[in-house]
Each structure stands twice: as structure tokens, then as C-alpha cells.
Design a protein around this motif. Structure first.
Motif, mmCIF file in Angstrom:
data_model
loop_
_atom_site.group_PDB
_atom_site.id
_atom_site.type_symbol
_atom_site.label_atom_id
_atom_site.label_comp_id
_atom_site.label_asym_id
_atom_site.label_seq_id
_atom_site.Cartn_x
_atom_site.Cartn_y
_atom_site.Cartn_z
ATOM 1 N N THR A 273 0.815 -1.218 0.000
ATOM 2 C CA THR A 273 0.000 0.000 0.000
ATOM 3 C C THR A 273 0.845 1.264 0.000
ATOM 4 O O THR A 273 0.323 2.350 -0.210
ATOM 5 C CB THR A 273 -0.937 0.028 1.224
ATOM 6 O OG1 THR A 273 -0.153 -0.044 2.417
ATOM 7 C CG2 THR A 273 -1.926 -1.124 1.173
ATOM 8 N N TYR B 253 -7.017 -1.811 -8.878
ATOM 9 C CA TYR B 253 -7.759 -1.052 -7.875
ATOM 10 C C TYR B 253 -7.815 -1.844 -6.567
ATOM 11 O O TYR B 253 -7.964 -3.073 -6.584
ATOM 12 C CB TYR B 253 -9.180 -0.764 -8.358
ATOM 13 C CG TYR B 253 -10.066 -0.096 -7.314
ATOM 14 C CD1 TYR B 253 -10.002 1.271 -7.099
ATOM 15 C CD2 TYR B 253 -10.954 -0.850 -6.560
ATOM 16 C CE1 TYR B 253 -10.809 1.884 -6.128
ATOM 17 C CE2 TYR B 253 -11.765 -0.251 -5.602
ATOM 18 C CZ TYR B 253 -11.682 1.109 -5.393
ATOM 19 O OH TYR B 253 -12.465 1.713 -4.438
ATOM 20 N N SER C 159 -7.026 2.893 -3.876
ATOM 21 C CA SER C 159 -6.141 3.434 -4.909
ATOM 22 C C SER C 159 -6.506 2.835 -6.260
ATOM 23 O O SER C 159 -6.774 1.635 -6.367
ATOM 24 C CB SER C 159 -4.683 3.130 -4.586
ATOM 25 O OG SER C 159 -3.816 3.635 -5.586
ATOM 26 N N ASP D 127 -4.822 2.471 -10.010
ATOM 27 C CA ASP D 127 -3.561 2.577 -10.734
ATOM 28 C C ASP D 127 -3.767 2.149 -12.184
ATOM 29 O O ASP D 127 -4.450 1.158 -12.461
ATOM 30 C CB ASP D 127 -2.488 1.694 -10.096
ATOM 31 C CG ASP D 127 -2.279 1.986 -8.618
ATOM 32 O OD1 ASP D 127 -2.527 3.136 -8.213
ATOM 33 O OD2 ASP D 127 -1.885 1.070 -7.885
ATOM 34 N N THR E 113 -0.039 6.031 -10.656
ATOM 35 C CA THR E 113 -0.514 5.466 -9.397
ATOM 36 C C THR E 113 -1.431 6.437 -8.666
ATOM 37 O O THR E 113 -1.288 7.651 -8.778
ATOM 38 C CB THR E 113 0.678 5.115 -8.484
ATOM 39 O OG1 THR E 113 1.471 6.284 -8.267
ATOM 40 C CG2 THR E 113 1.556 4.045 -9.126
ATOM 41 N N ASP E 114 -2.370 5.864 -7.924
ATOM 42 C CA ASP E 114 -3.306 6.612 -7.086
ATOM 43 C C ASP E 114 -3.942 7.759 -7.882
ATOM 44 O O ASP E 114 -3.883 8.937 -7.498
ATOM 45 C CB ASP E 114 -2.606 7.143 -5.839
ATOM 46 C CG ASP E 114 -3.577 7.604 -4.772
ATOM 47 O OD1 ASP E 114 -4.752 7.209 -4.830
ATOM 48 O OD2 ASP E 114 -3.167 8.366 -3.873
ATOM 49 N N ARG F 194 -6.244 9.979 -6.017
ATOM 50 C CA ARG F 194 -5.603 10.575 -4.833
ATOM 51 C C ARG F 194 -6.387 10.260 -3.556
ATOM 52 O O ARG F 194 -6.784 11.150 -2.801
ATOM 53 C CB ARG F 194 -5.428 12.074 -4.996
ATOM 54 C CG ARG F 194 -4.282 12.626 -4.158
ATOM 55 C CD ARG F 194 -3.922 14.059 -4.540
ATOM 56 N NE ARG F 194 -2.758 14.494 -3.788
ATOM 57 C CZ ARG F 194 -2.830 15.066 -2.571
ATOM 58 N NH1 ARG F 194 -4.004 15.276 -2.026
ATOM 59 N NH2 ARG F 194 -1.734 15.423 -1.927
ATOM 60 N N THR F 195 -6.595 8.968 -3.348
ATOM 61 C CA THR F 195 -7.365 8.497 -2.201
ATOM 62 C C THR F 195 -6.534 7.650 -1.238
ATOM 63 O O THR F 195 -7.058 7.202 -0.218
ATOM 64 C CB THR F 195 -8.560 7.658 -2.687
ATOM 65 O OG1 THR F 195 -8.098 6.661 -3.613
ATOM 66 C CG2 THR F 195 -9.597 8.534 -3.369
ATOM 67 N N ASN F 196 -5.254 7.418 -1.555
ATOM 68 C CA ASN F 196 -4.396 6.589 -0.693
ATOM 69 C C ASN F 196 -3.697 7.487 0.331
ATOM 70 O O ASN F 196 -2.504 7.769 0.243
ATOM 71 C CB ASN F 196 -3.383 5.831 -1.532
ATOM 72 C CG ASN F 196 -2.662 4.743 -0.748
ATOM 73 O OD1 ASN F 196 -2.987 4.492 0.415
ATOM 74 N ND2 ASN F 196 -1.690 4.100 -1.375
ATOM 75 N N ASP G 83 -0.303 12.384 4.390
ATOM 76 C CA ASP G 83 -0.382 12.297 2.930
ATOM 77 C C ASP G 83 1.037 12.152 2.382
ATOM 78 O O ASP G 83 1.855 13.059 2.525
ATOM 79 C CB ASP G 83 -1.053 13.552 2.371
ATOM 80 C CG ASP G 83 -1.248 13.488 0.862
ATOM 81 O OD1 ASP G 83 -0.831 12.487 0.246
ATOM 82 O OD2 ASP G 83 -1.818 14.450 0.298
ATOM 83 N N ASN H 174 1.066 9.808 -2.928
ATOM 84 C CA ASN H 174 1.212 8.571 -3.687
ATOM 85 C C ASN H 174 0.799 8.726 -5.148
ATOM 86 O O ASN H 174 1.173 7.892 -5.983
ATOM 87 C CB ASN H 174 0.392 7.451 -3.037
ATOM 88 C CG ASN H 174 0.993 7.004 -1.719
ATOM 89 O OD1 ASN H 174 2.150 6.636 -1.648
ATOM 90 N ND2 ASN H 174 0.203 7.062 -0.656
ATOM 91 N N ARG H 175 -0.004 9.743 -5.456
ATOM 92 C CA ARG H 175 -0.351 9.939 -6.863
ATOM 93 C C ARG H 175 0.888 10.396 -7.625
ATOM 94 O O ARG H 175 1.540 11.374 -7.256
ATOM 95 C CB ARG H 175 -1.473 10.971 -7.020
ATOM 96 C CG ARG H 175 -1.898 11.107 -8.474
ATOM 97 C CD ARG H 175 -3.182 11.881 -8.629
ATOM 98 N NE ARG H 175 -3.044 13.284 -8.257
ATOM 99 C CZ ARG H 175 -4.042 14.164 -8.330
ATOM 100 N NH1 ARG H 175 -5.237 13.771 -8.730
ATOM 101 N NH2 ARG H 175 -3.847 15.418 -7.978
#
Length: 752
Positions: free
Chosen positions: A76, A653, A671, A673, A690-691, A694-696, A715, A718-719
Motif C-alpha cells: 500500500t 484497484y 487506490s 492505478d 498510481t493513485d 488521490r485516495t491513498n 499524505d 502517492n499519486r
């Protein structure tokens, strides 16, 4: 973070061709294409096997990306791998543990193309012959067999864009000539790890809030050199050297603090840090094959040297509601070095018999010394009356010796039924000494001796060709990592810091697992784990009361490393893998349910003896006796866009429901991807995003019965987007050098 993610597997087909030759004339018959269903994901004895040799996922990907899409494996944070969402993963290559520390291993996996991998084995409950900690599982990467002499290699370059831009490059070379094999790799990269924090804690009468950013520039350089020489037809001698260097200069923490009590105060915490790390290890291996059945003797001797030098300058400034930086209130300068030296040795002997009976016996020795000569200087400004600077040195030395022996018996009773039983016995002796005169005498010497008997049993039964059931039980222990017992503070703000703990003792884990698999396509895993004396980090807040009765003037929050009661985890995980439209679309869907039961309390700071009270003088403790049930859903999809298998799209996902952990309630994570890949001869071009949504983002909150609350939002940006180019060159049939397990490998995982 305990995140129960599942990832499913991929089917592929093979083709069989037949030709018929006439007696007098040769006539070419039409070749009939026959589709063969191969078991891509299956259960074998004590492990799951994922055959990826012909998978579209492997081509152009890194080994780390491939592992993230392997059934039962997940990540993750794009840094660590978990097995079945909870077990830490130890990496083996061709049955040998990788001789690298955690950070350099991740860098290597991210810079190594996945095309050379034949299959991946996942051992969720390792046997007694493995030196693993607690609930650790094993990922064994089996490389493709390549037989001819020659030179081969690959080059990979990538550029990453998250909040900041970063790049990396690597070159791997394999050479074989007759009895000599050489394998080497060098990789380099730079990036800036960015994070933003929201920290809130307090109660109805007082509160602290800190909001701000962390930026951590990193430059990495590392590699390995393996030399393997075949002494005779039955014996080999190998030398392995691994090296990794990390430099992180001008790391910055900028947090704006709002302190509410009788009045409201505003401050700035501005911390600057320079750090550099060096990790070098050398391993000598001798292997002797004693018969034609596969019996062998394996000897290892190793030396590991790890050095980290860290200097921090933590400043607290006055401020106002407009966030202006005013006068300097406090400055804490820290010098936090850590030096680790380890000498290790292992002996393993495997005896195989003709009646499918195997006996494994062996032992290990580890001698480790850590030297932590820390210094802290505190300066208070503008105080009335003036406060003299405080010099607080602490030279902490930790010596540890481990002896271990094991015996494992494995028997294949029939084509359907096999079993394995064993035990490991370990003797541990450790001594930690401190010269810090500011701490009580009982805190300056920690002398421990303990013995552990660790049994293991498993069986595997194939009901028929389509149904398989297996069971495993294992007892393990987890020793604290060396950084966890180094008694230093990592300061976030004036009243908020993390504290390591030299008094942390080893914890115990009892694992049992029941697995059912149908047609190598569907699997159900039921697992129960009991953890005793859990090693973790928990928040303790309030007004500290020292052992001599002196009460602190500020409401503080300390994140303390400690043994925190017991914990149970129960999980049920179901997975299915399918391919559609002649393998143009390969999809994996998994769902899991995990139930956590936490049972821990903490009332005393174990490093100082401080107790805590609230503003009214009532005693305060941190309590986590909660339960939670969470659901996890994950799907991985690979879509082939053309008949020649040169264009691929990936859609991945995951969703992780909220769950209770030691720090509090971890809110849900998810997430999405996406990836696009083009294969052109020996070149592979890949774009990964990735992400996307932008929810990870990590959020943890905790509310205590005494009115205290604690909230953390982290935060890590990760995006992001990564573009990579991989090129394979040379003779691609070069045989790989034998990968050697280092005697110090069990120690390396504890350096980080």
C-alpha cells in the motif's frame, strides 16, 4: 500497518505441435494448435507457486511491480511487501535469502526487470529450517534456467513524478565461462520524499494542533557482486559482496502549532536534518552435494557493517495567528549515530531418502554489537529567569548473541498426502548499557537471557485433481529491531516526539492457517494469529509526572515504542483468477475479511518512568481494548491490445476498509492505478500512473474514555507517474550465478 490485501494470479496457454514423417517421402502436415491449461497458481506442500514465465504482466515490469501483482502479495506504500495483508515478507532468490538490507533490496527490486523470473513461491507459514521473525513470510523468486556460457545483461532507466521529480538507473550483468560465474549490478537514483501532516491531540480543556510538510531528499547508490566457482562436480564456493549508500541532506520539517489551554499560543517547529547511511556485507558460502537424490551440506560465514550518521537541528519559534515567524524560543541539537557490526555463521544439512523422506538439520550463530553515542543539547531563549543550556549525552551499547538449532522431518506418504514437522530451539543473550547520568540507575543496564522452543507442523492433501486442502501451525518470536532499542527521541514539535525504548523485549506469535484450493483457480484461506507482548508504537499524552514527583508544565504527546499487550487477528480470504477472450483480458478479483482484537494498556513511559495526569491531576493511561472487522477488495486487470502481444493496458484497484490498529482507528484506503506498456524487440517502454483518484492517504483517530483524543493525517503524495525504458542485451541464454544466502541475513532485517 496491518492491511489485508490479496492479489490474484494469471492464466496462460501453451501450444503443442505435432509432425508426421512418411517412410518414403516427407510431407508436411497441417500443424494443429492445441491449447493446454497450465496451473499458473497452485498449492504445493508448504507454499503457493505462481508461474509467471509467459505472463504478460512480467514483460517490461520491474520485479517489485511483478511481486505486487502476485497472488497473496500486496503493497500500500510502494515500499514494503505484505503477505496476505499482514505478514512481513522476506525475499529469497532461488531458495537463498537475499544478502541485502531492506532499503537497498527495495531499490534493487525496483531496478531489476521481471522477464528473467520463472516463478514466484509464497510461503505464508515458514518451516523450522527458516530463520524468520514473528509472523514473517517468505517470497522465493525462482529465476529462469539458462545454460550456455557468455555475457548477458540489461539496462533500465526511469523517471518518476509525484510531488517532486526523481530518476533512477541500473545495469545488471551476468557472465559465465566453464566453472566460473559472475553476477553484478549497480543502481543509482535520487528523489525527494514528500509528506504532509495534520496532528491533533488533547481534550476538552486543552489541545495541540500541528499542520505542515516534510521534505526528505535522497540520493542512493548501491550494487552487488557475486562470484561462484564450481570446485568439483559436487561442490561450489561462492563469495558475495553487497553495498548500499544513502545520503539525505537538508531534510526539512515545517509544522505550524496551535496550543490551546487557558490561552492560545502559536509556534513554528522548523527542523533540519542531515543523514547518511552505509551498509556493506560480505558472505562466503560452500555447498557440497552428497548424493544424487539432492542431499547437500551448506556452510556460510558472513560479516555485516551498518553505519548511520544523523544530525538534527530542531528549532521552535514564536508566531501569531498570521503564521509569521517571530523570535527563537528553543533549539535542540542532536547527534544520533548508529554503528552495527555482526559476525554470523550457519550450517545446514539436508538428507533425502528414496522413500520420499527428507531430514533437515542445522544451526546458526549470530554475534552483534550496536554502538549509539548520541548527544543532545537544549537551549532555551528569552526565559525569565534565564535557563542554562542542557547537555544530555547518552552512549548506549548493545551486545547480543544468538545460538539456534533446528530439525525438520518431511514425508510424502502418497501422491495425495504429504506432511512436515519440525522445531527450532534458540538461546538469546543480550546486554544493553548506558552512561546517561540523567536517568535512574536501573535504566542504565539491561541484561536479558531467554530460551525459546518453536515447533512447526503442516500437511497438504490433494482430495483429487481439482481439490486441495492444507494446514500449517507455527510458533515464532520477534526480537526488536536495533533502531527500536536505541534510546533516542525524534522530535516533531516542542511537545510532540517519538521515543525508542531499550527495554523492549521479544514478542511471541502463534500462527495457524487452513487453505482450500479448487482447480488452481479459486482459493480460500482461513488464518488465526495470536501475538503476545506486541512490539509497537502507542501515544501517551498528558502532563508528565517524573518518578520524584515533579509535574511538567505542558501537555505533551509521546509516541512510545513498547510492548503493548496482546493481539489477535482472524481472517478469511477468497480469490479467483480468470482469463477471457483468448487471454486478451486477464482479471483477478479478491475479497477478504479480517477481524482484529486489541488488548493493551500503557500508563508509564518505560524509558523515563514518567506517569501522566490530566489538567485536573487525575492519572492518565492509554487503553486500546477494541475490536474491528474490515473488508478488503482488490482487482488487477491486464488487457492485451494486439495479437502480437506488444501493447498492454493495466487497470488495478484496491479498497481497504477501516480497521483498528494499536494507534487507533485506521480509516479506509483505496487506490486506482493505470499502466500502458509497449514491447518492441528487446526494448520495453512503460508508463505507470498510481493513485489516480488521490485516495491513498492515511488517517488515524483515537478517542479515549478519559476524554483524550488523537488524530493523525499523513499524505505521502502517492499519486504520481513513472516512465521507464528497459533494454536486454547480450546472450540471453547465459546461466545465472548461484544466489547465495548470507549468514547475516536474519540480522539485516533488524537494521531498519
Amino acid at each position: 500497518m496491518k492491511t489485508p490485501l490479496l492479489i490474484a494470479a494469471i492464466f496462460f496457454t501453451g501450444f503443442a505441435f505435432a509432425q508426421e514423417k512418411k517412410q518414403d517421402t516427407i510431407k508436411t502436415k497441417s500443424i494443429e494448435e492445441v491449447t493446454i491449461k497450465k496451473q499458473v497458481f497452485k498449492k504445493q506442500s508448504d507454499r503457493f507457486v505462481y508461474d509467471v514465465a509467459a505472463s504478460p504482466v512480467a514483460k517490461g515490469n520491474t520485479t517489485f511491480d511483478l511481486l505486487k501483482q502476485t497472488p497473496l502479495l500486496s503493497s500500500t506504500d510502494d515500499k514494503t511487501l505484505k503477505i496476505a495483508g499482514k505478514n512481513n515478507a522476506l525475499i529469497y532468490i532461488n531458495g537463498r535469502k537475499t544478502n541485502m538490507d531492506a532499503d537497498s533490496l527495495v531499490q534493487l527490486l525496483k531496478s531489476t526487470p521481471a522477464e528473467n523470473i520463472q516463478k514466484i513461491e509464497v510461503i505464508t507459514v515458514p518451516g523450522s529450517e527458516y530463520q524468520v521473525e514473528s509472523s514473517d513470510g517468505i517470497i522465493n523468486i525462482v529465476m529462469k534456467k539458462k545454460m550456455s556460457d557468455g555475457l548477458s545483461g540489461n539496462m533500465r532507466m526511469s523517471n518518476m513524478q509525484n510531488k517532486y521529480n526523481g530518476s533512477s538507473a541500473s545495469v545488471s550483468i551476468n557472465y559465465r565461462k566453464d566453472k566460473l560465474g559472475i553476477s553484478s549490478n549497480i543502481f543509482a537514483g535520487d528523489n525527494i520524499q514528500a509528506q504532509s501532516y495534520v496532528l491533533k491531540n488533547g481534550n476538552a480543556k486543552s489541545s495541540n494542533e500541528s499542520i505542515g510538510d516534510i521534505t526528505d531528499p535522497n540520493k542512493n547508490l548501491g550494487g552487488y557482486l557475486n562470484i561462484d566457482y564450481q570446485l568439483t562436480d559436487k561442490s561450489n564456493l561462492a563469495l558475495s559482496w553487497n553495498s548500499w549508500v544513502n545520503r539525505s541532506y537538508d531534510s526539512r520539517v515545517d509544522l505550524f502549532n496551535t496550543i490551546v489551554s487557558d490561552s492560545t499560543q502559536y509556534t513554528w517547529s522548523k527542523n533540519r536534518e542531515n543523514a547518511r547511511s552505509y551498509n556493506n556485507s560480505l558472505n562466503l558460502n560452500y555447498e557440497l552435494k552428497t548424493d544424487s537424490l539432492g542431499s547437500k551440506l551448506n556452510l556460510n560465514a558472513a560479516y555485516l557493517n551498518y553505519r548511520r550518521f544523523q544530525n538534527t537541528d530542531n528549532k521552535t519559534y514564536g508566531s501569531n495567528i498570521s503564521r509569521d515567524v517571530l523570535g527563537l524560543n528553543q533549539q535542540i541539537i542532536q547527534n544520533l549515530p548508529q554503528i552495527i557490526n555482526n559476525f554470523s555463521g550457519t550450517v545446514d544439512y539436508i538428507q533425502k531418502f528414496k522413500n520420499d523422506f527428507t531430514v533437515s538439520v542445522g544451526g546458526n550463530f549470530n554475534k552483534t554489537k550496536t554502538d549509539n553515542d548520541t548527544k543532545n543539547d537544549t537551549f532555551i531563549f528569552n526565559a525569565q529567569p534565564p535557563v542554562a543550556p542542557k547537555h544530555d549525552p547518552n552512549h548506549f551499547v548493545y551486545d547480543e548473541t544468538i545460538y539456534g538449532v533446528y530439525l525438520t522431518l518431511e514425508k510424502k506418504f502418497s501422491d495425495k498426502f504429504s506432511g512436515k514437522a519440525g522445531a527450532r530451539y534458540e538461546v538469546t543473550s543480550s546486554l544493553g548499557t548506558s552512561d546517561n547520568t540523567n536517568t535512574p540507575e536501573e535504566f542504565r543496564r539491561i541484561d536479558r537471557k531467554y530460551n525459546n522452543f518453536l515447533p512447526y507442523v503442516s500437511f497438504n492433501y490433494a482430495l483429487n485433481q481439482t481439490n486441495n486442502i492444507s494446514y500449517a501451525f507455527s510458533t515464532r518470536m520477534r526480537r526488536p529491531s536495533f533502531w527500536e532499542i536505541n534510546p533516542v527521541r525524534n522530535i516533531l514539535t516542542n511537545d510532540n516526539y517519538t521515543q525508542n525504548n531499550p527495554f523492549v523485549k521479544a514478542s511471541s506469535t502463534y500462527n495457524q492457517e487452513l487453505t482450500y484450493m479448487y482447480k488452481s483457480s479459486y482459493f480460500l484461506i482461513l488464518n488465526h494469529s495470536l501475538y503476545k507482548d506486541v512490539i509497537t508504537q502507542v501515544p501517551l499524552q498528558g502532563y508528565p509526572v517524573s518518578p520524584d514527583g515533579k509535574v511538567g508544565t505542558n501537555n505533551v504527546l509521546r509516541y512510545l515504542r513498547t510492548n503493548f499487550g496482546n493481539k489477535q487477528e482472524m481472517s478469511a480470504m477468497f480469490g479467483i483468477q480468470k482469463s477471457y477472450f483468448k487471454e486478451y483480458w486477464t482479471t483477478n478479483f479478491n475479497i477478504g475479511v479480517q477481524h482484529n482484537i486489541n488488548n493493551g494498556t500503557l500508563a508509564v513511559d518505560p524509558t523515563t518512568g514518567d506517569r501522566f495526569q490530566d489538567i485536573d491531576g487525575k492519572p492518565v493511561e492509554y487503553v486500546n481494548k477494541t475490536k474491528s472487522t474490515s473488508i478488503v477488495i482488490q482487482t488487477n486487470n491486464t488487457i492485451r491490445l494486439d495479437k502480437k502481444k506488444t501493447w498492454f493496458v493495466g487497470v488495478n484497484y484496491f479498497f481497504v476498509d477501516k480497521q483498528q490498529i494499536e494507534l487507533g482507528l485506521l480509516k479506509n484506503l483505496m487506490s486506482l492505478d493505470l499502466s500502458l506498456k509497449k514491447v518492441w524487440n528487446e526494448w520495453t517502454f512503460a508508463l505507470n500512473v498510481t493513485d489516480v483518484l488521490r485516495t491513498n492517504i492515511v488517517e488515524i483517530e483515537d478517542f479515549q474514555a478519559n476524554g483524550n483524543y488523537n488524530y493523525v493525517k499523513n499524505d505521502q503524495f502517492n499519486r504520481g507517474m513513472t516512465f521507464s525504458i528497459t533494454y536486454n542485451f547480450g546472450n540471453q541464454k547465459v546461466k545465472k550465478v548461484r544466489d547465495i544466502e548470507g549468514a547475516s541475513d536474519a540480522i539485516k532485517s533488524r537494521t531498519r
